[in-house]
Design an enzyme around this catalytic site. Structure first.
Site, PDB file in Angstrom:
ATOM      1  N   GLU B  61     -44.907  -9.673  27.764  1.00 47.87           N
ATOM      2  CA  GLU B  61     -44.334 -11.019  27.803  1.00 47.87           C
ATOM      3  C   GLU B  61     -45.265 -12.011  28.494  1.00 47.87           C
ATOM      4  O   GLU B  61     -45.359 -13.175  28.087  1.00 47.87           O
ATOM      5  CB  GLU B  61     -42.971 -11.006  28.498  1.00 47.87           C
ATOM      6  CG  GLU B  61     -41.846 -10.414  27.648  1.00 47.87           C
ATOM      7  CD  GLU B  61     -41.834  -8.900  27.613  1.00 47.87           C
ATOM      8  OE1 GLU B  61     -42.588  -8.277  28.395  1.00 47.87           O
ATOM      9  OE2 GLU B  61     -41.084  -8.323  26.816  1.00 47.87           O
ATOM     10  N   HIS B 128     -29.181  -7.139  29.164  1.00 48.86           N
ATOM     11  CA  HIS B 128     -29.135  -7.623  27.779  1.00 48.86           C
ATOM     12  C   HIS B 128     -28.019  -8.653  27.625  1.00 48.86           C
ATOM     13  O   HIS B 128     -27.425  -8.773  26.568  1.00 48.86           O
ATOM     14  CB  HIS B 128     -28.928  -6.462  26.807  1.00 48.86           C
ATOM     15  CG  HIS B 128     -30.097  -5.531  26.720  1.00 48.86           C
ATOM     16  ND1 HIS B 128     -30.349  -4.564  27.657  1.00 48.86           N
ATOM     17  CD2 HIS B 128     -31.109  -5.431  25.820  1.00 48.86           C
ATOM     18  CE1 HIS B 128     -31.443  -3.907  27.336  1.00 48.86           C
ATOM     19  NE2 HIS B 128     -31.928  -4.401  26.228  1.00 48.86           N
TER      20      HIS B 128
HETATM   21  C1  TPP Z   1     -40.366  -5.976  29.418  1.00 48.32           C
HETATM   22  C2  TPP Z   1     -39.578  -5.576  28.249  1.00 48.32           C
HETATM   23  N1  TPP Z   1     -39.808  -6.166  27.051  1.00 48.32           N
HETATM   24  C3  TPP Z   1     -39.105  -5.811  25.960  1.00 48.32           C
HETATM   25  C4  TPP Z   1     -38.134  -4.863  26.033  1.00 48.32           C
HETATM   26  C5  TPP Z   1     -37.326  -4.486  24.797  1.00 48.32           C
HETATM   27  N2  TPP Z   1     -37.583  -3.103  24.430  1.00 48.32           N
HETATM   28  C6  TPP Z   1     -36.774  -2.097  24.818  1.00 48.32           C
HETATM   29  S1  TPP Z   1     -37.351  -0.602  24.380  1.00 48.32           S
HETATM   30  C7  TPP Z   1     -38.683  -1.280  23.567  1.00 48.32           C
HETATM   31  C8  TPP Z   1     -39.668  -0.383  22.927  1.00 48.32           C
HETATM   32  C9  TPP Z   1     -40.159   0.657  23.884  1.00 48.32           C
HETATM   33  O1  TPP Z   1     -41.143   1.456  23.321  1.00 48.32           O
HETATM   34  P1  TPP Z   1     -41.851   2.599  24.142  1.00 48.32           P
HETATM   35  O2  TPP Z   1     -42.292   2.091  25.456  1.00 48.32           O
HETATM   36  O3  TPP Z   1     -42.891   3.189  23.273  1.00 48.32           O
HETATM   37  O4  TPP Z   1     -40.664   3.648  24.422  1.00 48.32           O
HETATM   38  P2  TPP Z   1     -39.854   4.519  23.354  1.00 48.32           P
HETATM   39  O5  TPP Z   1     -38.618   3.763  23.025  1.00 48.32           O
HETATM   40  O6  TPP Z   1     -40.720   4.764  22.188  1.00 48.32           O
HETATM   41  O7  TPP Z   1     -39.535   5.774  24.090  1.00 48.32           O
HETATM   42  C10 TPP Z   1     -38.667  -2.668  23.688  1.00 48.32           C
HETATM   43  C11 TPP Z   1     -39.667  -3.571  23.112  1.00 48.32           C
HETATM   44  C12 TPP Z   1     -37.896  -4.283  27.302  1.00 48.32           C
HETATM   45  N3  TPP Z   1     -36.934  -3.356  27.486  1.00 48.32           N
HETATM   46  N4  TPP Z   1     -38.623  -4.648  28.375  1.00 48.32           N
END
Ligand code: TPP
Ligand code: MG
Lengths: 363, 326
Positions: B61, B128
């Site tokens: 972000e 959220h």
């Molecule tokens: C700072 C932040 N930005 C955006 C999000 C929204 N978000 C939640 S999970 C996710 C994807 C996470 O991917 P990863 O780190 O690869 O974990 P995975 O779900 O694959 O285990 C996003 C973009 C968030 N939780 N925190």
């Protein structure tokens, strides 16, 4: 160094225990799916299908006194650390006696006694927090280590960078596990980083990095164990990359339209961590079919009992919302227009479009 | 032509039309391209405008908000999505220290929009469901918009993209698919900084915005039929700059004011509005200005808890009756 039939020096009991935790993770999540479809899960549902080995194997490398910080795919890690199925079910169902008393959702909870600290949604934040947890171990000369998980996606956050760098400089006894499951929500790893592998980032922080097959529970255990031992011996931070695959969508509502055809099916067929471990147990490690079946039966019974127990619990009382924001005062007062009101609504609406949203259907 | 579309589709239409109108407009965000965004607001944009103008970003972000500022300096018009507005906290430094001060301290324009799903009543839990507008309203240099209708969502998004400064565009996720409207023909903008009378009335005014506009309207209907109280509802639409004229006008008309918002109480914008009314319209008041807001609590997940923390129709009814009885 492991004797034949005893990989990593794990006793036969411990070898079977690894299977138990993986099976428990999967069966519990399957139960959650059923409850979700019955709209008993209040918010979204997050799966770790196909990632049970990396979660369980890595957490298995810790001692009880160590502290772990899980992420959304680490139900298995939390179970290994002592979280119980009934806690997980109550938490998802927002029950009054859930670990967070209905304040937080899904697996966002912790218990420092049992050695896990609950995550918050903002990704990466737990890395600096765990730097501080392990800094305190070092400052007090305690024989304890910490382990923090981040997804491939979360490595792109500022918090990840600042946290791992600070911990590295301070030589904190911390293991940072990158669970590389190929996707962050819909975003493939190729859009997350140009690094060929996540352990390449370790070089920049001046720390060791080691990569392993995250769908091999023993390999996940061994690689994490080496990093844990290093941390315990004063060797500071390590980065461990566990390569795995997220077979379900980001959450249950996600239809995975962005995944190339056949990819999920391929991982399911050729590289299911539980199937792989069963093969190993019954082959190389010479367990009997009945040994495995016994674990399955035990898990089913435990999840059934936990479900019954969770379903018996009720929702929190509205006024509990005002308790515990500060140590002092211990509770807030209701605003004047709520002074003598138990609930300001007739029914607690469960909005469409959250959790249950299915536009486009499931894949 | 006259088909109804949702609040969410209205925002998408605005993004489409602005990208078509101005080649400098481009989108940045997590999962906004191939996937079309967590809520599908940007669905179809990448197919139409390509990966160059609809960029799927890493989870960064600070990175994307900062990059938007730099691109904006160079004459681009970036629109950045926060997957949930709660994560705008990560970019707080970029927005308040860098972007908000850029024009004033360095004569650098930041024509950019940061938008994202906001607000509660959705069982989203503490990360959220947030309404973080107050922190940004407090920062000189940022504009803040928070529409309640589909028509305003579209028209204000167009204005936000065309504005020469940074506009934070809050979209209420409870309204995304619930609220529908018929869009005006042609290229119609809704001006930033101008409130709207959502319901005419003469006894008591409710000043509000976003999802609580509907709580106010529901309460107004009830108050009219059951208590004979005529309520005027003002939908602010823009929170920075505030439409002082519209606020003064309704105060002078009804002499009794309730400020209603979903955000928490302490430091919320209701306090600011109340102070302004005191300063400019004290002699027009027949009762103290009252507030209905969320309790000062991180927003909990369980339905009975969330419903207790957030303002509800019955609260509005109670507060308006107290005002009317003065
Ligand atoms: C700072 C932040 N930005 C955006 C999000 C929204 N978000 C939640 S999970 C996710 C994807 C996470 O991917 P990863 O780190 O690869 O974990 P995975 O779900 O694959 O285990 C996003 C973009 C968030 N939780 N925190
Ligand atoms: Mg991932």
């Amino acid at each position: 160094m492991a004797a034949a039939g005893h990989p990593s020096g794990l006793s036969r009991e411990r070898q079977l225990e690894l299977y138990y935790w993986m099976r428990l993770t999967r069966t519990l999540e399957e139960r959650l799916v059923a409850l979700y479809r019955q709209t008993k899960v209040v918010g979204g549902l997050f799966r770790s299908l196909g990632q049970e080995a990396d979660a369980v194997g890595s957490a298995f490398a810790l001692e009880r006194r160590d502290i772990l910080s899980p992420l959304i795919r680490n139900l298995g890690s939390m179970l290994v650390k002592g979280a119980t199925p009934v806690e997980i079910l109550k938490q998802y169902m927002a029950k009054a006696d859930s670990p967070t008393r209905g304040r937080e959702l899904n697996i966002h909870f912790g218990d420092t006694e049992r050695g896990f600290i609950g995550q918050i949604s903002p990704l990466g934040d737990m890395v600096p927090v765990m730097a501080g947890v392990t800094l305190s171990f070092r400052m007090r000369g305690e024989d304890r280590v910490g382990l923090v998980y981040v997804g491939d996606g979360a490595t792109s956050t500022g918090a990840f960078h600042e946290g791992i760098n600070f911990a590295a400089v301070q030589r904190c006894p911390l293991v940072v596990v990158v669970e590389n499951n190929g996707y962050a929500y819909s975003t493939p790893t190729s859009k997350q980083t140009l690094a060929k592998q996540f352990i390449d980032k370790a070089i920049g922080y001046g720390i060791p990095g080691e990569r392993a097959d995250g769908n091999d529970v023993i390999a996940s255990y061994e690689v994490t164990r080496r990093a844990v031992d290093r941390a315990r011996a004063g060797g500071g931070v390590s980065l461990v990359e566990l390569v795995t695959y997220r077979r379900k969508g980001h959450a249950e509502h996600d239809n995975q339209s962005y995944v190339p055809d056949g990819e999920i099916e391929r991982w399911e067929k050729d590289n299911d961590p539980i199937t792989r471990y069963i093969d190993r147990l019954q082959g190389e490690l010479k367990f009997k079919v009945a040994d495995v079946e016994q674990v399955d039966a035990r898990v089913r019974a435990e999840v059934d009992a936990a479900t019954d127990e969770a379903e018996r619990s009720g929702p929190p009382e509205a006024l509990d919302a005002l308790v515990g924001i500060y140590a002092d005062p211990p509770r807030e007062q209701p605003l004047w227009y709520r002074q003598d009101v138990a609930s300001a609504v007739d029914a607690h609406e469960r909005p469409e479009g959250w959790g249950t949203w299915q536009e486009g259907g499931r894949k | 032509m006259t088909a109804e579309i949702t609040y969410l589709e209205a925002i998408r239409e605005a993004l489409f039309e602005e990208m078509e109108r101005d080649a400098n407009v481009f989108m940045l965000g997590e999962d906004i391209g191939a996937y079309g965004g967590a809520f599908k607001v940007t669905d179809g944009l990448m197919a139409k405008f390509g990966e160059q103008r609809v960029i799927d970003s890493p989870i960064s972000e600070i990175g994307i908000v900062g990059a938007a500022a730099g691109a904006a300096h160079m004459g681009m018009r970036p629109v950045v999505e926060m997957q949930f507005i709660d994560f705008i906290a990560n970019a707080y430094d970029m927005l308040t220290n860098y972007v908000a001060t850029a024009r004033y301290r360095a004569f650098l324009p930041c024509p950019m929009v940061v938008r994202g799903p906001s607000g509660g009543y959705v069982r989203g839990g503490p990360f959220h469901s947030q309404n973080p507008e107050a922190g940004f309203i407090h920062t000189p240099g940022l504009k803040v918009v928070y529409p309640s209708t589909a028509e305003d969502a579209k028209g204000l998004m167009k204005s936000a993209i065309r504005d020469d400064d940074c506009v934070l565009f809050f979209e209420h996720k409870y309204l995304y698919r619930r609220i529908k409207g018929v869009m005006p023909e042609g290229d119609v903008t809704v001006p930033i900084g101008v409130a709207r009378v959502a319901r005419e009335g003469k006894d008591v005014s409710i000043i509000t915005y976003a999802a609580t506009v509907y709580k106010a309207l529901e309460a107004a209907e009830l108050l009219a039929t059951e208590h004979g109280i005529s309520v005027e509802v003002i939908d602010l639409r823009t929170l920075a700059p505030l439409d002082d004229e519209a606020i003064e006008k309704t105060v002078r008309k009804t002499n009794r004011v309730l400020v209603l918002h979903e955000d928490t109480r302490t430091g919320g914008i209701a306090g600011e509005i109340t102070a302004r009314i005191n300063e400019t319209c004290f002699e027009w008041l027949d009762a103290p200005v009252l507030r209905v807001t969320a309790h000062d609590v991180p927003l909990p997940y369980a339905p009975p808890l969330e419903d207790f923390v957030l303002p509800q129709v019955s609260d509005v009814v109670r507060a308006v009756r107290r005002l009317a009885a003065y």
